[in-house]
Scaffold this motif. Sequence first.
Motif, PDB file in Angstrom:
ATOM      1  N   ASP A   8      -8.781 -11.603  -2.105  1.00  0.00           N
ATOM      2  CA  ASP A   8      -9.192 -10.902  -0.883  1.00  0.00           C
ATOM      3  C   ASP A   8      -8.015 -10.787   0.087  1.00  0.00           C
ATOM      4  OD1 ASP A   8     -11.796 -10.392  -1.679  1.00  0.00           O
ATOM      5  OD2 ASP A   8     -12.554 -12.280  -0.839  1.00  0.00           O
ATOM      6  N   ALA A   9      -7.258 -11.848   0.229  1.00  0.00           N
ATOM      7  CA  ALA A   9      -6.086 -11.828   1.106  1.00  0.00           C
ATOM      8  C   ALA A   9      -5.029 -10.867   0.556  1.00  0.00           C
ATOM      9  CB  ALA A   9      -5.507 -13.233   1.258  1.00  0.00           C
ATOM     10  N   VAL A  10      -4.894 -10.813  -0.769  1.00  0.00           N
ATOM     11  CA  VAL A  10      -3.947  -9.884  -1.389  1.00  0.00           C
ATOM     12  C   VAL A  10      -4.347  -8.449  -1.063  1.00  0.00           C
ATOM     13  CG1 VAL A  10      -3.096  -8.981  -3.604  1.00  0.00           C
ATOM     14  CG2 VAL A  10      -3.210 -11.455  -3.221  1.00  0.00           C
ATOM     15  N   ARG A  11      -5.637  -8.120  -1.196  1.00  0.00           N
ATOM     16  CA  ARG A  11      -6.111  -6.760  -0.883  1.00  0.00           C
ATOM     17  C   ARG A  11      -5.878  -6.425   0.587  1.00  0.00           C
ATOM     18  NH1 ARG A  11      -9.574  -7.897  -5.006  1.00  0.00           N
ATOM     19  NH2 ARG A  11     -11.107  -9.026  -3.789  1.00  0.00           N
ATOM     20  N   ARG A  12      -6.140  -7.388   1.462  1.00  0.00           N
ATOM     21  CA  ARG A  12      -5.895  -7.158   2.897  1.00  0.00           C
ATOM     22  C   ARG A  12      -4.410  -6.922   3.158  1.00  0.00           C
ATOM     23  NH1 ARG A  12      -9.610 -11.343   3.312  1.00  0.00           N
ATOM     24  NH2 ARG A  12      -7.966 -12.836   3.811  1.00  0.00           N
ATOM     25  N   PHE A  13      -3.557  -7.703   2.482  1.00  0.00           N
ATOM     26  CA  PHE A  13      -2.114  -7.520   2.627  1.00  0.00           C
ATOM     27  C   PHE A  13      -1.697  -6.121   2.177  1.00  0.00           C
ATOM     28  CE2 PHE A  13       1.955  -7.305   0.413  1.00  0.00           C
ATOM     29  CZ  PHE A  13       2.819  -7.473   1.488  1.00  0.00           C
ATOM     30  N   VAL A  14      -2.190  -5.670   1.021  1.00  0.00           N
ATOM     31  CA  VAL A  14      -1.843  -4.341   0.502  1.00  0.00           C
ATOM     32  C   VAL A  14      -2.182  -3.270   1.531  1.00  0.00           C
ATOM     33  CG1 VAL A  14      -2.505  -2.598  -1.233  1.00  0.00           C
ATOM     34  CG2 VAL A  14      -1.937  -4.938  -1.949  1.00  0.00           C
ATOM     35  N   GLU A  15      -3.363  -3.351   2.110  1.00  0.00           N
ATOM     36  CA  GLU A  15      -3.771  -2.334   3.092  1.00  0.00           C
ATOM     37  C   GLU A  15      -2.988  -2.465   4.399  1.00  0.00           C
ATOM     38  OE1 GLU A  15      -5.382   0.258   2.176  1.00  0.00           O
ATOM     39  OE2 GLU A  15      -5.766  -0.631   0.215  1.00  0.00           O
ATOM     40  N   HIS A  16      -2.718  -3.684   4.830  1.00  0.00           N
ATOM     41  CA  HIS A  16      -1.928  -3.890   6.045  1.00  0.00           C
ATOM     42  C   HIS A  16      -0.508  -3.379   5.843  1.00  0.00           C
ATOM     43  CE1 HIS A  16      -0.075  -6.752   9.194  1.00  0.00           C
ATOM     44  NE2 HIS A  16      -0.480  -5.659   9.782  1.00  0.00           N
ATOM     45  N   PHE A  17       0.074  -3.674   4.680  1.00  0.00           N
ATOM     46  CA  PHE A  17       1.402  -3.192   4.326  1.00  0.00           C
ATOM     47  C   PHE A  17       1.432  -1.663   4.374  1.00  0.00           C
ATOM     48  CE2 PHE A  17       4.505  -1.681   1.269  1.00  0.00           C
ATOM     49  CZ  PHE A  17       5.596  -2.521   1.420  1.00  0.00           C
ATOM     50  N   ALA A  18       0.452  -1.039   3.729  1.00  0.00           N
ATOM     51  CA  ALA A  18       0.396   0.430   3.674  1.00  0.00           C
ATOM     52  C   ALA A  18       0.239   1.028   5.064  1.00  0.00           C
ATOM     53  CB  ALA A  18      -0.744   0.882   2.768  1.00  0.00           C
ATOM     54  N   MET A  19      -0.623   0.443   5.890  1.00  0.00           N
ATOM     55  CA  MET A  19      -0.841   0.959   7.242  1.00  0.00           C
ATOM     56  C   MET A  19       0.442   0.829   8.070  1.00  0.00           C
ATOM     57  SD  MET A  19      -3.772   0.029  10.097  1.00  0.00           S
ATOM     58  CE  MET A  19      -4.072  -1.485   9.251  1.00  0.00           C
ATOM     59  N   THR A  20       1.124  -0.302   7.952  1.00  0.00           N
ATOM     60  CA  THR A  20       2.359  -0.509   8.709  1.00  0.00           C
ATOM     61  C   THR A  20       3.445   0.446   8.248  1.00  0.00           C
ATOM     62  OG1 THR A  20       1.783  -2.827   9.035  1.00  0.00           O
ATOM     63  CG2 THR A  20       4.094  -2.229   9.358  1.00  0.00           C
ATOM     64  N   PHE A  21       3.628   0.567   6.937  1.00  0.00           N
ATOM     65  CA  PHE A  21       4.625   1.510   6.427  1.00  0.00           C
ATOM     66  C   PHE A  21       4.274   2.943   6.833  1.00  0.00           C
ATOM     67  CE2 PHE A  21       7.797   0.090   3.078  1.00  0.00           C
ATOM     68  CZ  PHE A  21       7.951  -1.170   3.617  1.00  0.00           C
ATOM     69  N   ASN A  22       3.002   3.273   6.806  1.00  0.00           N
ATOM     70  CA  ASN A  22       2.563   4.603   7.211  1.00  0.00           C
ATOM     71  C   ASN A  22       2.891   4.848   8.684  1.00  0.00           C
ATOM     72  OD1 ASN A  22      -0.234   6.433   8.028  1.00  0.00           O
ATOM     73  ND2 ASN A  22       1.134   7.135   6.408  1.00  0.00           N
ATOM     74  N   ASP A  23       2.664   3.860   9.513  1.00  0.00           N
ATOM     75  CA  ASP A  23       3.004   3.979  10.936  1.00  0.00           C
ATOM     76  C   ASP A  23       4.502   4.211  11.134  1.00  0.00           C
ATOM     77  OD1 ASP A  23       0.353   3.573  11.593  1.00  0.00           O
ATOM     78  OD2 ASP A  23       0.632   1.484  12.226  1.00  0.00           O
ATOM     79  N   LEU A  24       5.303   3.731  10.178  1.00  0.00           N
ATOM     80  CA  LEU A  24       6.757   3.908  10.250  1.00  0.00           C
ATOM     81  C   LEU A  24       7.222   5.203   9.573  1.00  0.00           C
ATOM     82  CD1 LEU A  24       7.778   0.218   9.491  1.00  0.00           C
ATOM     83  CD2 LEU A  24       7.861   1.389  11.705  1.00  0.00           C
ATOM     84  N   GLY A  25       6.270   6.015   9.096  1.00  0.00           N
ATOM     85  CA  GLY A  25       6.614   7.313   8.522  1.00  0.00           C
ATOM     86  C   GLY A  25       6.581   7.392   7.015  1.00  0.00           C
ATOM     87  N   PHE A  26       6.248   6.316   6.335  1.00  0.00           N
ATOM     88  CA  PHE A  26       6.167   6.313   4.871  1.00  0.00           C
ATOM     89  C   PHE A  26       4.796   6.837   4.478  1.00  0.00           C
ATOM     90  CE2 PHE A  26       6.289   4.413   0.631  1.00  0.00           C
ATOM     91  CZ  PHE A  26       7.644   4.380   0.332  1.00  0.00           C
ATOM     92  N   VAL A  33       0.601   1.963  -3.262  1.00  0.00           N
ATOM     93  CA  VAL A  33       1.049   1.717  -4.640  1.00  0.00           C
ATOM     94  C   VAL A  33       2.233   0.752  -4.634  1.00  0.00           C
ATOM     95  CG1 VAL A  33       2.073   2.787  -6.692  1.00  0.00           C
ATOM     96  CG2 VAL A  33       0.142   3.893  -5.523  1.00  0.00           C
ATOM     97  N   LEU A  34       3.170   0.946  -3.730  1.00  0.00           N
ATOM     98  CA  LEU A  34       4.317   0.052  -3.618  1.00  0.00           C
ATOM     99  C   LEU A  34       3.853  -1.384  -3.378  1.00  0.00           C
ATOM    100  CD1 LEU A  34       7.375  -0.416  -3.441  1.00  0.00           C
ATOM    101  CD2 LEU A  34       7.232   0.243  -1.023  1.00  0.00           C
ATOM    102  N   ALA A  35       2.903  -1.550  -2.493  1.00  0.00           N
ATOM    103  CA  ALA A  35       2.386  -2.897  -2.203  1.00  0.00           C
ATOM    104  C   ALA A  35       1.740  -3.510  -3.440  1.00  0.00           C
ATOM    105  CB  ALA A  35       1.401  -2.839  -1.041  1.00  0.00           C
TER     106      ALA A  35
END
Length: 161
Positions: A8-26, A33-35
């Motif tokens: 569950d923590a891994v899934r939350r990390f993947v989504e948090h990672f994606a949201m943060t990278f997205n906020d930075l323009g990725f 997928v990268l996460a």
Amino acid sequence: MENQRDEDAVRRFVEHFAMTFNDLGFPRMPARVLAVLMVTDAKGLTAGEIGEQLGVSAAAVSGAVRYLLQVNFAVREPVAGSRSDHYRLPADPWYTAGAVRGGAYKKIADLVQEGLGAVGSRESAAGTRLAEMYEFYIFIQEGMLELLERWEKTREERLEA
């Protein structure tokens, strides 16, 4: 005693990672997928396996993987005896090497230099802005190459210890 993997923590990390990278323009799906590729213990994952982990179709993963391959953040390898491919992170320090060795900052500088030629003069307001932008990106490219060399030395020393 080693900590247990918390899916569950891994899934939350993947989504948090994606949201943060997205906020930075990725782009969001490539970030997801990268996460997933970062958190897997497998040597590689198929598009179907990535899609299953993310709850999306293999087709959605396909476009994201294509993007990651293009920016050198993923590697594609054929699966023996199958029509599928495995995707994994590159063996080298992917997070800097892709942009730095690929000359991303130099490419931006070259593009800006084209703009300089188009506006005709470094002395105009536009020319002054473009010249400074050009010089900045050349500075960043050179600095990042130096930092990458320092990082690789530090990484090697840490691995040897």
